[in-house]
Design a protein around this motif. Sequence first.
Motif, PDB file in Angstrom:
ATOM      1  N   VAL A  78       0.839  -1.205   0.000  1.00 54.85           N
ATOM      2  CA  VAL A  78       0.000   0.000   0.000  1.00 54.85           C
ATOM      3  C   VAL A  78       0.873   1.253   0.000  1.00 54.85           C
ATOM      4  N   LEU A  79       1.939   1.230   0.798  1.00 50.17           N
ATOM      5  CA  LEU A  79       2.841   2.382   0.831  1.00 50.17           C
ATOM      6  C   LEU A  79       3.508   2.593  -0.529  1.00 50.17           C
ATOM      7  N   GLY A  80       3.974   1.510  -1.134  1.00 48.33           N
ATOM      8  CA  GLY A  80       4.567   1.639  -2.462  1.00 48.33           C
ATOM      9  C   GLY A  80       3.574   2.121  -3.506  1.00 48.33           C
ATOM     10  N   HIS A  81       2.322   1.689  -3.384  1.00 48.79           N
ATOM     11  CA  HIS A  81       1.289   2.138  -4.321  1.00 48.79           C
ATOM     12  C   HIS A  81       1.024   3.630  -4.168  1.00 48.79           C
ATOM     13  N   ARG A  82       1.032   4.120  -2.953  1.00 43.77           N
ATOM     14  CA  ARG A  82       0.789   5.544  -2.731  1.00 43.77           C
ATOM     15  C   ARG A  82       1.943   6.408  -3.225  1.00 43.77           C
ATOM     16  N   LEU A  83       3.148   5.860  -3.243  1.00 47.03           N
ATOM     17  CA  LEU A  83       4.296   6.623  -3.715  1.00 47.03           C
ATOM     18  C   LEU A  83       4.490   6.530  -5.221  1.00 47.03           C
ATOM     19  N   ARG A  84       3.862   5.582  -5.853  1.00 44.22           N
ATOM     20  CA  ARG A  84       4.086   5.345  -7.282  1.00 44.22           C
ATOM     21  C   ARG A  84       3.329   6.376  -8.125  1.00 44.22           C
ATOM     22  N   VAL A  85       3.930   6.759  -9.229  1.00 49.69           N
ATOM     23  CA  VAL A  85       3.311   7.686 -10.174  1.00 49.69           C
ATOM     24  C   VAL A  85       3.105   6.926 -11.483  1.00 49.69           C
ATOM     25  N   PRO A  86       1.927   6.371 -11.722  1.00 54.06           N
ATOM     26  CA  PRO A  86       1.703   5.616 -12.966  1.00 54.06           C
ATOM     27  C   PRO A  86       1.678   6.548 -14.171  1.00 54.06           C
ATOM     28  N   LYS A  87       2.503   6.283 -15.147  1.00 58.56           N
ATOM     29  CA  LYS A  87       2.545   7.123 -16.342  1.00 58.56           C
ATOM     30  C   LYS A  87       1.234   7.091 -17.132  1.00 58.56           C
ATOM     31  N   PRO A  88       0.582   5.917 -17.301  1.00 58.30           N
ATOM     32  CA  PRO A  88      -0.706   5.945 -18.012  1.00 58.30           C
ATOM     33  C   PRO A  88      -1.762   6.792 -17.318  1.00 58.30           C
ATOM     34  N   LEU A  89      -1.793   6.734 -15.997  1.00 66.64           N
ATOM     35  CA  LEU A  89      -2.763   7.535 -15.258  1.00 66.64           C
ATOM     36  C   LEU A  89      -2.451   9.023 -15.393  1.00 66.64           C
ATOM     37  N   LEU A  90      -1.178   9.385 -15.328  1.00 64.07           N
ATOM     38  CA  LEU A  90      -0.793  10.788 -15.475  1.00 64.07           C
ATOM     39  C   LEU A  90      -1.157  11.305 -16.861  1.00 64.07           C
ATOM     40  N   ALA A  91      -0.916  10.484 -17.879  1.00 67.12           N
ATOM     41  CA  ALA A  91      -1.274  10.901 -19.238  1.00 67.12           C
ATOM     42  C   ALA A  91      -2.788  11.037 -19.404  1.00 67.12           C
ATOM     43  N   GLN A  92      -3.543  10.160 -18.775  1.00 68.90           N
ATOM     44  CA  GLN A  92      -4.998  10.220 -18.876  1.00 68.90           C
ATOM     45  C   GLN A  92      -5.536  11.482 -18.207  1.00 68.90           C
ATOM     46  N   VAL A  93      -4.986  11.840 -17.055  1.00 67.66           N
ATOM     47  CA  VAL A  93      -5.433  13.046 -16.359  1.00 67.66           C
ATOM     48  C   VAL A  93      -5.088  14.292 -17.168  1.00 67.66           C
ATOM     49  N   GLN A  94      -3.883  14.356 -17.704  1.00 66.61           N
ATOM     50  CA  GLN A  94      -3.498  15.507 -18.515  1.00 66.61           C
ATOM     51  C   GLN A  94      -4.366  15.632 -19.767  1.00 66.61           C
ATOM     52  N   LYS A  95      -4.681  14.515 -20.384  1.00 68.32           N
ATOM     53  CA  LYS A  95      -5.531  14.530 -21.568  1.00 68.32           C
ATOM     54  C   LYS A  95      -6.923  15.031 -21.226  1.00 68.32           C
ATOM     55  N   ARG A  96      -7.427  14.627 -20.088  1.00 68.11           N
ATOM     56  CA  ARG A  96      -8.775  15.059 -19.694  1.00 68.11           C
ATOM     57  C   ARG A  96      -8.812  16.558 -19.388  1.00 68.11           C
ATOM     58  N   LEU A  97      -7.765  17.047 -18.747  1.00 69.49           N
ATOM     59  CA  LEU A  97      -7.713  18.471 -18.439  1.00 69.49           C
ATOM     60  C   LEU A  97      -7.544  19.304 -19.709  1.00 69.49           C
ATOM     61  N   GLN A  98      -6.763  18.831 -20.653  1.00 68.77           N
ATOM     62  CA  GLN A  98      -6.625  19.541 -21.917  1.00 68.77           C
ATOM     63  C   GLN A  98      -7.957  19.604 -22.669  1.00 68.77           C
ATOM     64  N   ALA A  99      -8.707  18.506 -22.632  1.00 67.14           N
ATOM     65  CA  ALA A  99     -10.023  18.514 -23.265  1.00 67.14           C
ATOM     66  C   ALA A  99     -10.958  19.494 -22.573  1.00 67.14           C
ATOM     67  N   ALA A 100     -10.866  19.594 -21.245  1.00 70.73           N
ATOM     68  CA  ALA A 100     -11.706  20.531 -20.520  1.00 70.73           C
ATOM     69  C   ALA A 100     -11.342  21.976 -20.844  1.00 70.73           C
ATOM     70  N   GLN A 101     -10.045  22.277 -20.958  1.00 72.97           N
ATOM     71  CA  GLN A 101      -9.620  23.628 -21.313  1.00 72.97           C
ATOM     72  C   GLN A 101     -10.057  23.987 -22.725  1.00 72.97           C
ATOM     73  N   GLY A 102      -9.974  23.018 -23.636  1.00 71.45           N
ATOM     74  CA  GLY A 102     -10.443  23.283 -25.005  1.00 71.45           C
ATOM     75  C   GLY A 102     -11.919  23.583 -25.043  1.00 71.45           C
ATOM     76  N   GLN A 103     -12.704  22.912 -24.210  1.00 71.08           N
ATOM     77  CA  GLN A 103     -14.140  23.170 -24.182  1.00 71.08           C
ATOM     78  C   GLN A 103     -14.434  24.562 -23.609  1.00 71.08           C
ATOM     79  N   VAL A 104     -13.613  25.019 -22.626  1.00 75.43           N
ATOM     80  CA  VAL A 104     -13.809  26.352 -22.064  1.00 75.43           C
ATOM     81  C   VAL A 104     -13.543  27.425 -23.107  1.00 75.43           C
ATOM     82  N   LYS A 105     -12.503  27.227 -23.928  1.00 74.81           N
ATOM     83  CA  LYS A 105     -12.185  28.212 -24.963  1.00 74.81           C
ATOM     84  C   LYS A 105     -13.288  28.299 -26.006  1.00 74.81           C
ATOM     85  N   ARG A 106     -13.889  27.150 -26.347  1.00 76.51           N
ATOM     86  CA  ARG A 106     -14.986  27.173 -27.318  1.00 76.51           C
ATOM     87  C   ARG A 106     -16.216  27.867 -26.755  1.00 76.51           C
TER      88      ARG A 106
END
Length: 490
Positions: A462-490
Amino acid sequence: MSLLLPGLRRVALRAPAPAASICRQCLWQQAPAAAALRPSSIQQQPSSAPSRILRILRQTRSQHTASQQAAPLSDIAKQAVPEAASSKSAKSSSWPETSSKSVAYWLLGSAVSVFGIVVFGGLTRLTESGLSITEWKPVTGSRPPISDEDWESEFTKYKASPEFKMINSHMDLDDFKSIYFMEWTHRLWGRVIGMSFVLPTIYFIARRRVTKRMAFSLVGISALIGFQGFIGWWMVASGLKDDLFAPGSHPRVSQYRLAAHLATAFVCYSWMLLSALSILRARRAVAAPVETLKHLTALQSPVLTTLRRSTALLTGLVFVTVLSGALVAGLDAGLIYNEFPKMGLGLTPPKSELWDKFYSRKEDGSDLWWRNMLENPSLVQLDHRILATTTFCAVLALFAYSRTGRVSAAMPKDVKKGVLGMVHLVSLQVALGITTLIYMVPIPLGAAHQAGALALLTGALVLGHRLRVPKPLLAQVQKRLQAAQGQVKR
């Protein structure tokens, strides 16, 4: 004719104009001229009505635009659905971006069941019930003996085993039933775990309730469960043949096969647990992408790199200590030197006892070292003591390091709780280990010590899981935020 002119003018003003030929600006320019041609009765209507409606429309539009600009990015990201990405993924694959939360809860329940069968397996070993069933019938073996003839048949088979001839020759049918039901329950529990995992795995994959990566994990766990059943029988078979025993030893299963059986169970449990935690983490990231991005960015701090690596090494150390404990159990090494911290007159037994030539099987003695480390009960217990003490000191050192200035400031709250939990778990496990040794391995303490080992491994995972930074999860979060920013601009 002059009497019809006001009516014609009124009809002409009320008739709708073609939208394609007259623009809105022209209509507003023609409105005063048309109003001048109206009769006095029509001109007496409130002239502020059109301006009032226009004012309301403009205020509504400005409020809507302001609310979009003032809305938090997290709220917009929750509502934002990247249509282009979803349509593209739908064309390429039907797998979802995140697995269902019900899959995570099911995995946690399966992990709890594996935890229970590990503890019950320790009870089966401590009560010496593991060799009571001398056959392996994966399907028909789930049915216990019912009639007296069935019980006599099973008892006759057990009488032919080395354990009955050398140890339990005094046992009657009632005593045999008690140890038989222990082993039968252990095997039935394993079958239940297998069926309750394989069938839902097929359903979740067929209904696309999991991601493609998680589908491979579920299939791998299913295969590992089936392999675990084979290893279990392979272990039991080692205690049913005389030629596998060391000279002068009583019948018991091979300590190597026992360690393999326990290691496979621990790996299966860890795989289930980490898979469930990863799903829950992904679901939280989808629900709150902004907070998740901040958390992952904090974990990427270079200050936490050493802590992350140390936790991974500590997890491996805990697993190796568990395997050495399996060797202690397989050799009954806990029944000697029942004192702590000394072993006899000193901290270690005599050198001649630790490196005994009795365990070497080659004339040149080339296997003297490793055979004594894995087959000599005195040295096996000493190895387990050293590994357990090292694990205890490593956890305390990790805790002290996590409380230093820069590391403590960079650590999230859940990581701090995880490190403190490791201190509690390792302290409890050391206390259980010493108590079990001093009291010569009573059944309740022995089972609790085995449960404590798995609990300590859980804390490290559990401790190792909390310290780990999964690259797929990080990419998914960044992609979702970019989509949200694009929708705000439109």
